[in-house]
Scaffold this active site. Structure first.
Site: not given
Length: 246
Positions: A141, A155
Site C-alpha cells: 500500500s 494498517y
C-alpha cells in the site's frame, strides 16, 4: 503477449478489485489462474469464467486468509489441480482504521493475521511447489511509506511488514531462482475505495497525476514482475501510486 504461457498463478483474494484485475491480466498473458476468496463465491466464479473466456484454465478456492490451515490447503490444492505453481500473488487484505485508543486486540489480531501472517504462510506453502523462475509478489500500500491521515497506524504497520518479508525472502530464495517483491498501489478505484467516493477528490489530490488508478494499472506491474522480463528484480518495493509518495 504470452509471457506467462505454461505458468500457474495463485492470487489470494482474487474475486474483486486489484486481485480480480491481476487474475485477468495474468490470464491474458497466458497463465492458468487460481483465485482464493473468503465470502464472494459468485464474484470468484465470475472471475474464473472470464479467465476461461481468455482460453486459460481457472479455479476458485474458498479459503479465509486468517486461517493458516485453510490457506495452506488452498495453495496445495492449486498445485495439485494444475500440476505446478509458478506465481503467488499475496493480494488478500483487510483495511481497518482507527485511532490508537479505538483499536482493540480483535482489530489488531485480524489485521496482522490477514495482512502479515497470511502472506508469510502462503509463501511458505507456495515455495514447496516452485522451481527456478518462481515468483512471489505481495500487494502492499502507498500508506506503507506515507500516512496522510490519522488512524492509519495499524494498517500502515501491516503493509510495511511486507517490505521486510520481501527483502528477507529475496535473500533466502534467490539461490533457488525465486524472486520476491512488493507492489505498493496508490489510491485505486475499487468497490472499497471508489474514485467517486466521499473523500476521493481529496485523496486523488495527494497524487502527482491527480487521479485514482484503475485496478488494471496495478495488475500491469504485477504481470511484469511475474514474467521473465522481471527476473532480475527481487527484494524490491515498487510504487504504482501516481506520485503519491513523490
Amino acid at each position: 503477449m504470452n509471457r506467462l504461457e505454461g505458468n500457474v498463478a495463485l492470487i489470494t483474494g482474487g474475486s474483486r478489485g486489484i486481485g480480480a484485475a491481476t487474475a485477468l491480466r495474468l490470464a491474458a498473458e497466458g497463465a492458468d489462474i487460481v483465485v482464493t476468496y473468503e465470502n464472494s463465491s459468485e464474484r470468484a466464479a465470475e472471475v474464473v469464467e472470464q479467465v476461461k473466456a481468455r482460453g486459460r484454465r481457472g479455479l476458485a478456492i474458498q479459503a479465509d486468509s486468517a486461517v493458516p490451515q485453510a490457506l495452506i490447503a488452498g495453495v496445495d490444492e492449486a498445485a495439485a489441480t494444475f500440476g505446478r505453481l509458478d506465481i503467488l500473488v499475496n493480494n488478500a487484505g483487510v483495511f481497518l482504521v482507527g485511532s490508537l485508543d479505538d483499536l482493540g486486540p480483535a482489530e489488531i489480531d485480524r489485521t496482522l493475521a490477514v495482512n502479515v501472517r497470511a502472506p508469510f504462510v502462503a509463501s511458505q506453502a507456495a515455495v514447496r511447489h516452485m522451481g527456478n523462475g518462481g515468483r512471489i509478489i505481495s500487494i502492499g500500500s502507498n500508506v506503507a511509506e506515507r500516512a496522510p491521515f490519522p488512524g492509519l497506524a495499524l494498517y500502515s504497520m501491516s503493509k510495511t511488514a511486507l517490505v521486510g518479508m520481501a527483502k528477507g525472502l529475496a535473500r533466502e530464495l534467490g539461490p533457488r531462482g525465486i524472486t520476491v517483491n512488493v507492489v505498493h498501489p496508490g489510491p485505486t478505484d475499487t468497490d472499497t475505495n471508489p474514485a467517486d467516493g466521499p473523500n476521493a477528490e481529496t485523496i486523488a489530490g495527494f497524487t502527482a497525476v491527480g487521479r485514482y488508478a484503475e485496478a488494471a494499472e496495478i495488475a500491469a506491474t504485477v504481470a511484469h514482475l511475474a514474467s521473465a522480463d522481471g527476473r532480475y528484480i527481487t527484494g524490491a518495493s515498487i510504487h504504482v501510486d501516481g506520485g503519491f509518495t513523490a
